[in-house]
Each structure stands twice: as C-alpha cells, then as structure tokens.
Scaffold this active site. Structure first.
Site, PDB file in Angstrom:
ATOM      1  CE  LYS A  58     -51.591 -16.337 -60.350  1.00  0.00           C
ATOM      2  NZ  LYS A  58     -51.204 -16.035 -59.065  1.00  0.00           N
ATOM      3  CD  GLN A  89     -49.209 -17.304 -56.353  1.00  0.00           C
ATOM      4  OE1 GLN A  89     -49.295 -16.975 -57.486  1.00  0.00           O
ATOM      5  NE2 GLN A  89     -50.346 -17.841 -55.749  1.00  0.00           N
ATOM      6  CG  ASP A 103     -52.567 -10.383 -56.551  1.00  0.00           C
ATOM      7  OD1 ASP A 103     -53.483 -10.845 -57.469  1.00  0.00           O
ATOM      8  OD2 ASP A 103     -51.786 -11.331 -55.991  1.00  0.00           O
TER       9      ASP A 103
END
Ligand code: NDP
Length: 286
Positions: free
Chosen positions: A56, A100, A123
């Site tokens: 990422k 994460q 997200d």
C-alpha cells in the site's frame, strides 16, 4: 459453451486506474502545491499484514501521494492507538487513514474503527460510511467491493435487472458488495453458510460474486452458462499457490466472463484504496 469465458484482467485494470489517479495527483500538485496524504497504521508483526502495508505504501508513493506508514509495536495499548488516531484525525494534511486488520487480540477492533474520522475512513468500514451505503448514499465505500464493481461494470456495461448472487455476508466484502449491486439495480440474493442448496441458488444468477474463503468451492456446474463471475476469494493451497473460491478450470468453460485469482479482484483493492484517498481529499479539501 467450452473454454469461452472472457478473462477479466484485474491487473491491467488496476494499473490503468492507478495511472489515472497519478495524473490527477500531479494536476493537484501543479495547481495547489499539495498532494493527498494516505496514512496506514500497522500494529504488531503479522507477516501478511506487513506485506500488505508495504505494498500500500509503495503504490501510494508511485501515484505521487504523501504515503506514511505508522508501524507500532505489538504491545501498543488501545489508548495509545486511539491517541495516534486522534492525532491523524486532527492533522489537515492527512486525507486517508487505514488501520491494517487484524489487530492484536487485546485491542477492540470496533472501538478503533469507530474512532477514525468518517471523512478519512478510506477503508469504508466506519458505521457512518456503512450506514450511508445501506441508505443508497455516497460515503467512502470499502475497497474490495468497489474494485469488484469496477471489474463487473467493465464486463457488463448494463447491470439493471440482472440476477446477482453474492456468496458471503461479511462487513468487509459480502454486505457492501450486495449494497452496490442493489444500487446498480440488480436483483440481489445474499447467500451464506446457512443457505440451502447453494448450487441451485448460484445457478439462477447472471452475476456471481464469491467471497467465502474456501478454495474452489463454487463448481463449474453451479454456474449459469454465460454468467459473469467475480471471484473475491484468496486462498493459499498447501503447495503455496493462491486460488479463488471458484473452481476456475471448470467455471471458465461455462461462464461468459470471469476474474482469475491471482490477477483479478486482488490488484483492484489497493487501486481503490488510492481512489478513496483521492475522493476523501476532494470531499474534505475541495
Ligand atoms: P469472512 O470469513 O468474514 O466471511 C466469509 C463468508 O462466507 C461468511 O459470510 C460465511 O457465512 C460465508 N461462508 C462460509 N462458508 C460457507 C459455505 N460453505 N457456503 C456458503 N457461504 C459460506 O471472509 P471475508 O468476507 O473477509 O473474505 C472472503 C474471501 O475474500 C476470503 O478468501 C478473503 O481472503 C478474500 N478477500 C479478498 C480480498 C481481495 O483483495 N481480493 C480482500 C478481502 C477478502 P456465515 O456468515 O454464515 O458464517
């Protein structure tokens, strides 16, 4: 039909999307002297998470964003993580925040997601964004469902009225992708582990989205001839190879179009994270 399915190339589509994002970031920089900032927070040493965070970080740099990874030790307390998020929420240069997952067991994941500013929740997991999606409105949409829809729309320009079956009802994939299909005027069925006669349910569908986490569970003879199949599953086989939730070798002979694993939905997920960061930048900073 034999061996007819068109392979939906997620790798190429993701590369094209990243290139487009790169051009937009360069234009913002030229016009305003600023770039969108993506901040990824990793707690602990989970090997798969470390790989995801590194890729990422790398791809955000490639499109010209300000890419920052915050690597915190495994014994970081919930209070320390909340303090980090408060700091990122308050920083105007931070456009996207991603924590994460999975987090270490001593941290309450729901509490952490709730603490991310919904306007920076790239997200798309914050309850405000999930609620907007459920209401058919535009917030930040989870990356894998967004990527799956982009591939689907590439294969099928008009989705209106089609029968879609989503296998899986997770907050991360199944539920949000079902909402997006509904927004696109599909007739949507959500199947899960309690669904009776899954093969017959899948057989009715013009569109099959498999998000289960069971290698090659969806067989070729479950697929309606000509259907479009989006395989979200990523499963590692004992020999180390990756495979999807769909038996690709069988399904490719029946489907009209299908995504491979790897090289299908996977690459779209990070590209959509970058897309969401740009969306969050525009929504917050104009
Ligand atoms: P979850 O484990 O959270 O959800 C799996 C879903 O599948 C559940 O709703 C479960 O039903 C359902 N299910 C389990 N067994 C069966 C069965 N035998 N028949 C029908 N349904 C079943 O997984 P995720 O949604 O997070 O991920 C799904 C897959 O997608 C995984 O392989 C994951 O690795 C992959 N993935 C890929 C991404 C990408 O970038 N391509 C990103 C995220 C995930 P129930 O609710 O009843 O338990």
């Amino acid at each position: 039909m034999t061996g007819e399915a068109r392979i939906i190339d997620g790798k190429a589509t993701a590369a094209a999307l990243r290139a487009e994002i790169g051009r937009e970031v360069a234009a913002i920089k030229a016009a305003r002297g600023i770039v969108p900032g993506l901040h990824v927070v990793l707690v602990g040493e989970d090997p798969a998470s470390k790989v995801y965070v590194a890729s990422k970080e790398k791809l955000a740099v490639e499109v010209g964003m300000n890419s920052v990874a915050h690597r915190l030790p495994a014994d970081t307390t919930q209070a320390q993580l909340l303090a980090k998020l408060a700091e990122l929420n308050a920083d105007d240069n931070v456009d996207g925040i991603l924590v994460q997952l999975p987090l270490p067991k001593h941290i309450d994941t729901g509490r952490i997601i709730d603490a991310i500013d919904p306007a920076k929740d790239v997200d798309g997991l914050h309850p405000i964004n999930a609620g907007l999606l459920a209401g058919g409105k535009n917030g930040l949409v989870p990356c894998t469902p967004l990527g799956s829809m982009l591939l689907l729309k590439q294969a099928l320009p008009s989705l209106s009225g089609l029968d879609a079956v989503v296998i899986g009802r997770s907050e991360l994939v199944g539920r949000p992708v079902a909402q997006l299909l509904l927004q696109a005027d599909c007739t949507v069925t959500i199947a899960h582990s309690r669904t009776r006669d899954l093969a017959a349910v899948v057989k009715r569908a013009d569109i099959v989205i498999a998000a289960v986490g069971r290698p090659r569970m969806v067989k070729g003879d479950w697929i309606k001839p000509g259907a479009t199949v989006i395989d979200v599953g990523i499963n590692r086989l004992p020999d180390g190879k990756l495979t999807g939730d769909v038996d690709f070798a069988e399904a490719v002979k029946v489907a009209g179009a299908i995504t491979p694993v790897p090289g299908g939905v996977g690459p779209m997920t990070i590209a959509c994270l970058l897309k969401n960061t740009l969306t969050a930048f525009h929504a917050r900073r104009g």
